[in-house]
Design an enzyme around this catalytic site. Structure first.
Site, mmCIF file in Angstrom:
data_model
loop_
_atom_site.group_PDB
_atom_site.id
_atom_site.type_symbol
_atom_site.label_atom_id
_atom_site.label_comp_id
_atom_site.label_asym_id
_atom_site.label_seq_id
_atom_site.Cartn_x
_atom_site.Cartn_y
_atom_site.Cartn_z
ATOM 1 N N GLU A 50 0.861 -1.173 0.000
ATOM 2 C CA GLU A 50 0.000 0.000 0.000
ATOM 3 C C GLU A 50 0.893 1.216 0.000
ATOM 4 O OE1 GLU A 50 -2.602 0.364 3.326
ATOM 5 O OE2 GLU A 50 -3.666 -1.467 2.828
ATOM 6 N N ASP A 61 -5.665 9.498 10.028
ATOM 7 C CA ASP A 61 -4.352 8.991 10.417
ATOM 8 C C ASP A 61 -3.860 9.574 11.725
ATOM 9 O OD1 ASP A 61 -3.393 7.145 8.310
ATOM 10 O OD2 ASP A 61 -3.882 8.857 7.029
ATOM 11 N N TYR A 176 -10.829 -4.663 3.525
ATOM 12 C CA TYR A 176 -9.846 -4.221 4.527
ATOM 13 C C TYR A 176 -10.606 -3.976 5.817
ATOM 14 C CZ TYR A 176 -5.930 -1.293 6.319
ATOM 15 O OH TYR A 176 -4.910 -0.755 7.042
#
Lengths: 278, 410
Positions: A50, A61, A176
């Site tokens: 990734e 994040d 995911y």
């Protein structure tokens, strides 16, 4: 349409082991070092890579990857330069799948059609766009799927059985699973959560399942692949990149080897783990 | 084009947005991480329930009347009218609300919603600190823990509001990432929310963010425009001819404008801050100096570079220092219904001082931008033109910034 991602998960299944997915931010800490990291990853045992597309405001994040985004932007990162890294990587590796991960705005600016054409052209296999939920599929997901690009979706602990069909409606490649409610690189994923989530997700989809967010050590990664098809490690790798940069921004000569050594440990742990019977 | 024309309802309304997916034209929407999606859908469902519930509206009305102090006066600014020599200028006095700004209107509405949803922890972002103070206030009132994210740069220039929030029992968390201003505070609040979805309600302070926030905040602020309509009928026997409001995210402007959007004779001016000037790289004017993009859960006009990276905004007014704007404004900008203009730091400072001397009102720096535009246009308008400017905040919080800009030691 044939895809490196599908082929890779088929071959993992055939060899009866889970996969290792590694994350780095493109152009972190600079373009050439990033290229060395990227091109060494597969050799060190990454089954899928990734590559983060740097963005000024990475809202999902944690501090490690926020800092990586800022280092990359300070080094002159742009979406074009990220695509160019993939192009150079493909000159030496035509097998390891590459998934671009990031936020929509830089793609919106680049232009969706132009982006899909250029990304496919350099050998990108899939996309994970954090701030494009199914409700906004018309923006990028549907054109990406039509172009043959894999569009990978995140499922989270808050994605309940009622919502899962929506999340799974327009997706392929793999699913995911985000193992924590939170941002990248903060808490650790628990075995209980991973085991029960993977069991639940498999009732809804035949897609391979990768688990990330909170997978930090070879032991975590090994635990994950007992249940899932792949473990994703991001912040822990990015932390090692950060550790190899001094206060003046100088990259230690040993940094690339340190990072790839850690990837090797992760890969060894994943490869040594027997699969649970699915 | 045959029988269709007879059955199609009148769609010529500026008040029909957003659509069911939260879009105003191409703007708005829900651009958030999957972790937040179920929660945002919950907020939407809860809001739809209370929207038509008379008990909710009765409770809201009670707190607005007895706690906030509504209706705020509509005041004829006689000396400024005389000084400018044109339009009859009225101020909508939302600076007289409890906590000194319009922000409390929305906070009361959302805290009642959060309580109804059973949430036990409130988070908010703030720029100038007015929304943080208003959120801390309603959290004290309803005994809920309150965490306010505020950029380090804003903490430095808005010390009085930081202290106010602490007195009210809120925890102010400094944000050092990025430029340490409102956009970074919003990033950090979103990160908190993702990590605490079960317990936490995110009380957004402006008409931005993912659907349903732009609609919900607009609805709660529309009390401003509804009151103006009634008050102007009482004062002058007819609706106003023009409305003027400043915009950062754009909540006070949406609140004033929304009830009048379908009155074709009402002209609307929204005033963006232009910082050091639109030709400089130090301004926050996302409409006049940006282009459409996606940030903080919505598609809207943004300040960004050629690669789609978000650019730092600059304004002397912390409340206008944001690189985006509410999506409904982006749509009203494209359709041309509202005129979007801009005012520099220096022009706003002049208006600030003039208002203090002529009207005995020290305005916040945010509405000083609106007033500077009034000063630009009012003199050319006829004496029977009725103009309403939203005095959306009081200037006590800004006196240190202004003293500093004027070179005065306090």
């Amino acid at each position: 349409m044939d895809s490196r991602i599908d082929r890779r998960f088929e071959s993992l299944r055939a060899s009866r082991r889970g996969g290792l997915v590694t994350f780095i931010t493109a152009c972190d800490p600079d373009i050439e070092t990033s290229f060395k990291l990227l091109s060494g990853m597969a050799q060190a045992g990454a089954d899928l890579i990734e590559l983060g597309m740097p963005f000024s405001d990475p809202m999902a994040d944690g501090p490690s990857i926020q800092a990586a985004n800022l280092r990359a932007l300070a080094a002159g990162a742009t979406l074009s330069k990220t695509l160019d890294l993939v192009r150079r990587f493909r000159e030496g590796d035509n097998e390891t799948p590459i998934v671009l991960m990031g936020y929509f705005n830089p793609i919106h600016t680049y232009g969706v059609d132009r982006f899909l054409r250029d990304a496919k052209g350099v050998g990108v296999d899939g996309l994970i766009i954090v701030d494009l939920p199914p409700e906004e599929d018309r923006e990028l997901c549907l054109p990406a799927l039509a172009s043959g690009m894999r569009f990978i979706r995140l499922a989270t602990p808050t994605t309940d059985d009622a919502r899962l069909p929506t999340v799974l409606a327009n997706t392929n490649g793999f699913l995911y699973f985000v193992a924590i409610t939170g941002i990248t690189g903060t808490r650790s994923a628990s075995e209980e959560v991973v085991a029960s989530a993977v069991t639940r997700l498999r009732r809804h989809t035949a897609l391979p399942i990768a688990v990330g967010f909170g997978v930090k050590t070879p032991e975590n990664a090994s635990m994950v692949v007992r249940f899932a098809d792949a473990a994703v490690v991001g912040s822990a790798i990015v932390d090692r990149i950060a550790a190899g940069i001094d206060a003046e921004g100088q990259v230690a000569p040993t940094m690339v080897d340190d990072v790839l050594g850690f990837v090797r440990q992760l890969a060894d742990a994943v490869r040594a783990t027997p699969r649970q019977a699915a | 084009m045959t029988s269709m024309t007879e059955t199609v309802p009148l769609v010529n309304s500026y008040r029909s947005g957003p659509d069911e997916d939260g879009h105003f034209g191409q703007y708005g929407g829900r651009y958030v991480a999957e972790t937040l999606m179920p929660l945002i859908l919950d907020v939407e469902k809860a809001y739809e329930r209370v929207r038509g519930d008379p008990r909710f509206h009765a409770e809201l009305k009670h707190y607005l009347a007895h706690y906030v102090g509504r209706p705020s006066p509509l005041y004829f600014a006689e000396r400024l009218t005389e000084h400018l020599g044109g339009a009859r200028l009225y101020f909508k006095r939302d600076e007289l609300n409890h906590t000194g700004a319009h922000k409390i209107n929305n906070c009361v509405g959302q805290i009642l919603l959060a309580r109804m949803m059973g949430k036990t922890r409130i988070i908010a972002e703030t720029g100038a600190g007015q929304h943080g103070v208003a959120t801390a206030t309603v959290c004290a009132l309803f005994n809920l823990p309150c965490i306010v994210y505020m950029g380090e740069t804003d903490i430095q220039r808005q010390q009085p509001n930081v202290f106010r929030m602490k007195l009210l029992g809120a925890e102010v968390r400094p944000v050092t990432s990025g430029s340490g201003t409102l956009k970074d505070a919003m990033n950090e609040a979103l990160r908190d929310w993702v990590a605490n979805v079960d317990s936490t309600y995110y009380l957004i302070g402006t008409v931005a963010g993912p659907h349903p926030y732009p609609m919900m905040v607009r609805d709660f602020q529309s009390v401003i425009g509804r009151e103006v309509r009634t008050q102007m009928m009482e004062a002058e026997g007819r609706p106003p001819d023009s409305l003027v409001a400043c915009i950062g995210g754009g909540s006070n402007a949406m609140g004033l404008f929304y009830p009048f959007l379908d009155d074709p004779d009402v002209t609307m001016h929204a005033v963006e801050a232009a910082g050091h000037g639109l030709d400089s790289d130090k301004h926050p004017a996302s409409l006049n100096g940006g282009r459409p993009g996606v940030l903080h859960g919505n598609k809207t006009y943004l300040l960004q570079d050629a690669d789609g990276q978000i650019v730092e905004a600059h304004s002397i007014s912390a409340g206008l220092d944001y690189p985006g704007i509410g999506p409904e404004h982006s749509w009203l900008f494209d359709t041309g219904r509202v005129r979007y203009v801009s005012i520099t730091d220096a022009e706003a400072l002049d208006a600030f001082q003039l208002c203090a001397r002529l009207e005995g009102i020290i305005p916040a720096l945010e509405p000083s931008h609106a007033l500077a535009h009034v000063m630009r246009i009012a003199g050319d308008l006829p004496g029977d033109h009725l103009m309403v400017m939203n005095m959306c905040g009081r200037g006590d919080k800004d006196i240190f910034t202004v003293a500093n800009a004027l070179g005065v030691q306090i």
